[in-house]
Design a protein around this motif. Structure first.
Motif, PDB file in Angstrom:
ATOM      1  N   SER A 487      32.772 -44.063 -37.328  1.00 35.22           N
ATOM      2  CA  SER A 487      32.118 -43.349 -38.420  1.00 35.22           C
ATOM      3  C   SER A 487      31.886 -44.336 -39.749  1.00 35.22           C
ATOM      4  CB  SER A 487      32.647 -42.112 -38.656  1.00 35.22           C
ATOM      5  OG  SER A 487      32.703 -41.214 -37.832  1.00 35.22           O
ATOM      6  N   ASP A 489      29.248 -46.314 -40.286  1.00 37.68           N
ATOM      7  CA  ASP A 489      28.001 -46.342 -40.903  1.00 37.68           C
ATOM      8  C   ASP A 489      27.624 -45.044 -41.510  1.00 37.68           C
ATOM      9  OD1 ASP A 489      28.299 -44.790 -38.376  1.00 37.68           O
ATOM     10  OD2 ASP A 489      26.564 -45.282 -37.401  1.00 37.68           O
ATOM     11  N   VAL A 490      28.127 -43.772 -40.918  1.00 34.63           N
ATOM     12  CA  VAL A 490      28.169 -42.574 -41.619  1.00 34.63           C
ATOM     13  C   VAL A 490      28.780 -42.793 -43.012  1.00 34.63           C
ATOM     14  CG1 VAL A 490      28.652 -40.229 -41.710  1.00 34.63           C
ATOM     15  CG2 VAL A 490      28.130 -41.448 -39.543  1.00 34.63           C
ATOM     16  N   PHE A 491      29.859 -43.318 -43.250  1.00 31.94           N
ATOM     17  CA  PHE A 491      30.584 -43.495 -44.517  1.00 31.94           C
ATOM     18  C   PHE A 491      29.710 -44.199 -45.661  1.00 31.94           C
ATOM     19  CE2 PHE A 491      34.676 -42.555 -42.249  1.00 31.94           C
ATOM     20  CZ  PHE A 491      34.989 -41.048 -43.045  1.00 31.94           C
TER      21      PHE A 491
END
Lengths: 532, 532
Positions: A487, A489-491
């Motif tokens: 994750s 990219d999400v962070f």
């Protein structure tokens, strides 16, 4: 499939399953691509189990091999390879000799590394000669297999499974450099899952955690290096670019020879089936061994084997060992094919082969001297026999450490041990009750299971044959790259959103502040004079 | 324990186990602390299995409860609670009424949240009245149990297990806000493990992964909030500071009612035993139901139940539903205790209770109208009956979504559906073959298992009783804090080392540079004139 109660109503589903089982029983067809050596020995037991279920089993093996011999259970298809039996024997002979050569740790490591390389240099051409054997591959294509059963230690079987578009079942203890974790997408936090050769346990101090993490890093690159030739071979054969982790990730089921009585508890994936102790189904002890055991009297016997890779040892070492063995009252059955030591006492019987598990299962067996290979250790746990361990290479040091920390045996350094060390250790594990008690406790936990691991292995191979794979057990993680999986990219996105919001808020504040300040500035100055 | 072959040699170990099993059979003692409602119904089936093995089972339950009734299988010990049967009924009655009240999403959410709070406000005092019932607790202390079997949805059983120093086995489908992942130290990457109520599947787009991660964050705090009163209660009772995740982490075995035929594949821990479908052991259908089913003719029957929490629905909705049910040729068996709708057609039979699984198991059953509770969904999968789903609350929306995406049923919005929607959906799942085919495929995969989940559950409860727990399955991760688990301290240390090395190297370079420069400077300047 088991139906628990007399299930009159579930008839429809049961009938469908029964029919598919019957059709499998009549024509289930399994392709087996084994790995030679000790890997084959436990795989063969599963094949015997599958054979009893009436499946047609085709084993594909190199013409020149160590242990893979024809059997009633399966049809064996061999293929020519570019080496002779003598080449193979020579490699194993030198391998076992070099283990005993003294030298600095680095020297020994380099030698063993070179030897391992030379051994794998036999396996790769064998795989090439299998894949590019047109006649054999055409026969396999025409055979319409239901599944491929293979050992992913060498990815040759999976390359074939891909080519034939047939689901596969893996049978393994582990793959060097933890490629199995990678290919199953199984989490293994370095904070409590010990890396191979790191010598750490699951409970680590801060510095041990640092060591474990550092040991894990080169493994990632080592794997790429070791399996790179197979990736090239597979890409050429399948005519598309593939990597070995990606190839292996397509396996439907991973039958993993581990049990948490012995291994440290760690996460698993739904398609990993734990079958530690699969090699421990007892058979009848051959008469000649039964006779030796019965003649051993009240003191019983000691079983001694350094595994299938090592059958002889330097004479000096052999004499030291023999001296130690002569000092105990037990009869010692020693698997040894080298030159007979001159000081061989009456209580030591040298044999070229021994039915290890069935001897360990005998109530008169008092101790097991072993190199600490995983098969032997599981057989000792299964039969509650305390061990004297002389680890030689690979995962054997780790295995020995675990047995010792559980108080079920003593470890000796095979290069440095003296005759006295050996006899002291042997007497200790035989006479000090705590070793027997500890291994008995492990054994009780290990044997207290709802189904025998061999039946479990047979079930899951049949499952994959019946249902053409097990896609419902494949985690979606396989479709993510490293950044997506964690994750990151999400962070990064959320961080960007937060920063942007903060920036915009700040700009707004500044804007308002400036406006106010400006107004204030304007009101404080004699504006009236200007407006009027 | 199963011994695979006639194992003459493993006699010693087998005998020890046999003796311990015999001693358990004679005097194995199990304390059961259940959770009321549908949670109890499947737990009772495991108790029946354990009862058949001859164990002494003590079930501790509040005097006022919904479903926990005395049975031949166990001894029931009740304790007084500060509410009446009417209070309980009133709560459930209002609960099921409010589900059907229309309003904005937020209004409905707030109402259901308040009602859930009022319901849990009954459970907490019940737990307090159990723990501080001196007479009962003394009896439990004196009883010397081998294990506690409990549902961790409410941590009361585990608090008792801690007090009695007895190992525990958990029986659950999941705990709100993923407390089960936390307490088992089971990894659940938000990149492919959907969070509760997020409405995402395991394969997500970037934005869905953002949503899933964001949904996961408040759950961490929500859990603390919801279970905080239990932490206080436990700390007071046990006289030491405890948290609920820490309490739950001490469970020896987690029997988890899931199956990857229905759930998305995700990591597991060695002490998590998957027993989805445990509630699906068929029994004989009672005669009155057998008669109704047999009288249904070639069209067969439809089973209709909205679960144990909802037994009546608003009359307007009931009339709509009845109209739809009247339009199909099947006989509909509807579990309904409310007022009889005026338009009740001949083919609809209202019953106060129905043997759901045994009816679903009948080959004449064509469809199942359900609220999508996990028990019902597993029973439908097990018996290959396509579904019309009307999810009401909790995990039922997620369940319905999964059934629908697998093509095994159709979902209706219970607030917005019309009579035509219902009859269309019902006709579709009965007449369109694809629904039956899809559920049959799921059913085949689900039923093809090496051992029935009920036997697996019984085995692991007995395992914990026999061995006083299962410490060998407890991962070392429990001894690490969040920073240590993720190796953040190790990374920080390594980063510090790297930065320090870089700093030292830079300083060295600068030093050398300065020296050289200085020297150069010195050589370039007329140094000789100085030295001389």
């Amino acid at each position: 499939m088991t139906m628990r109660l007399s299930a009159r109503p579930q008839i429809t589903v049961a009938l469908v399953l029964l029919l598919s089982m019957l059709s499998l029983a009549a024509g289930g067809k399994l392709l087996v691509v084994p790995v030679d050596g000790s890997h084959w020995l436990s795989m063969k037991e599963v094949l015997d189990g599958l054979g009893q279920k009436g499946h047609e089993i085709i084993v594909v093996a190199p013409e020149i091999n160590m242990h893979i011999k024809p059997s009633e259970t399966f049809i064996m298809k061999t293929y020519p390879v570019p080496f002779t039996k003598e080449d193979l024997n020579e490699q194993f002979h030198s391998f076992s000799q070099e283990i005993f050569e003294e030298g600095s740790l680095l020297e020994r490591f380099v030698k063993i590394y070179q030897r391992t390389n030379r051994l794998s240099a036999l396996f790769l051409p064998a795989c090439t000669h299998l894949l590019f054997n047109k006649e054999l591959v055409r026969y396999l294509e025409d055979s319409k297999f239901d599944a491929v059963f293979t050992d992913p230690f060498l990815p040759c079987g999976q390359i074939l499974a891909e080519h034939l578009s047939v689901p596969s079942v893996f049978f393994l203890r582990g793959i060097p450099c933890h490629l199995d974790y990678q290919a199953t997408q199984c989490p293994s936090p370095p904070s409590y899952v010990p890396r191979m050769f790191s010598g750490t346990a699951d409970r680590m101090t801060f510095l041990q955690r640092v060591k474990n993490l550092i040991f894990g890093l080169p493994l990632l690159f080592l794997c790429d290096f070791v399996y790179h030739p197979y990736a090239n071979l597979a890409s050429e054969f399948l005519q598309r670019d593939v990597t070995v982790p990606d190839l292996l990730s397509h396996a439907s089921i991973w039958l993993v020879k581990l049990d948490f009585v012995f291994e440290y508890p760690r996460p698993l994936m739904p398609n990993m089936i734990v079958i530690g102790g699969v090699n421990c189904a007892p058979k009848k002890l051959p008469q000649e061994f039964e006779a030796i055991v019965n003649a051993s009297g009240e003191h019983g016997i000691v079983v001694f084997s350094l595994g299938s890779m090592v059958s002889e040892i330097p004479m000096k070492k052999a004499i030291e060992i023999t001296e130690a063995l002569g000092s105990v009252p037990q009869t010692v059955l020693w698997r040894y094919t080298g030159q007979v030591p001159s000081n061989l006492p009456n209580n030591v019987k040298l044999v070229k082969w021994l039915p290890q598990n069935d001897l360990l299962a005998h109530p008169k067996t008092r101790a097991f001297i072993t190199h600490g290979g995983s098969h032997g250790v599981y057989e000792a746990i299964c039969n509650a026999v305390p061990m004297v361990l002389m680890p030689l290479f690979g995962d054997q040091m780790d295995n020995a450490k675990r047995v010792e920390t559980r108080g079920a045996g003593l470890t000796l350094n095979i290069l440095e041990m003296t005759s006295k060390d050996i006899s002291d250790a042997l007497r200790a594990v035989i006479n000090d009750k705590k070793y027997k008690e500890n291994i008995k406790r492990l054994s009780e936990l290990h044997l207290d299971r709802p189904i025998h691991p061999l039946d479990l292995a047979v079930h899951w191979v049949e499952f994959v044959m019946r249902h053409k794979g097990a896609p419902h057990l494949r985690p979606a993680a396989h479709e993510l790259n490293w950044i997506q999986y964690h994750s990151l990219d999400v962070f990064a996105f959320l961080l960007a959103v937060v920063l942007l919001s903060m920036f915009i808020s700040l700009e707004c504040c500044l804007f308002c502040f400036r406006r106010c300040f400006h107004k204030k500035g304007r009101t404080s100055k004699p504006t009236k004079s200007k407006s009027h």
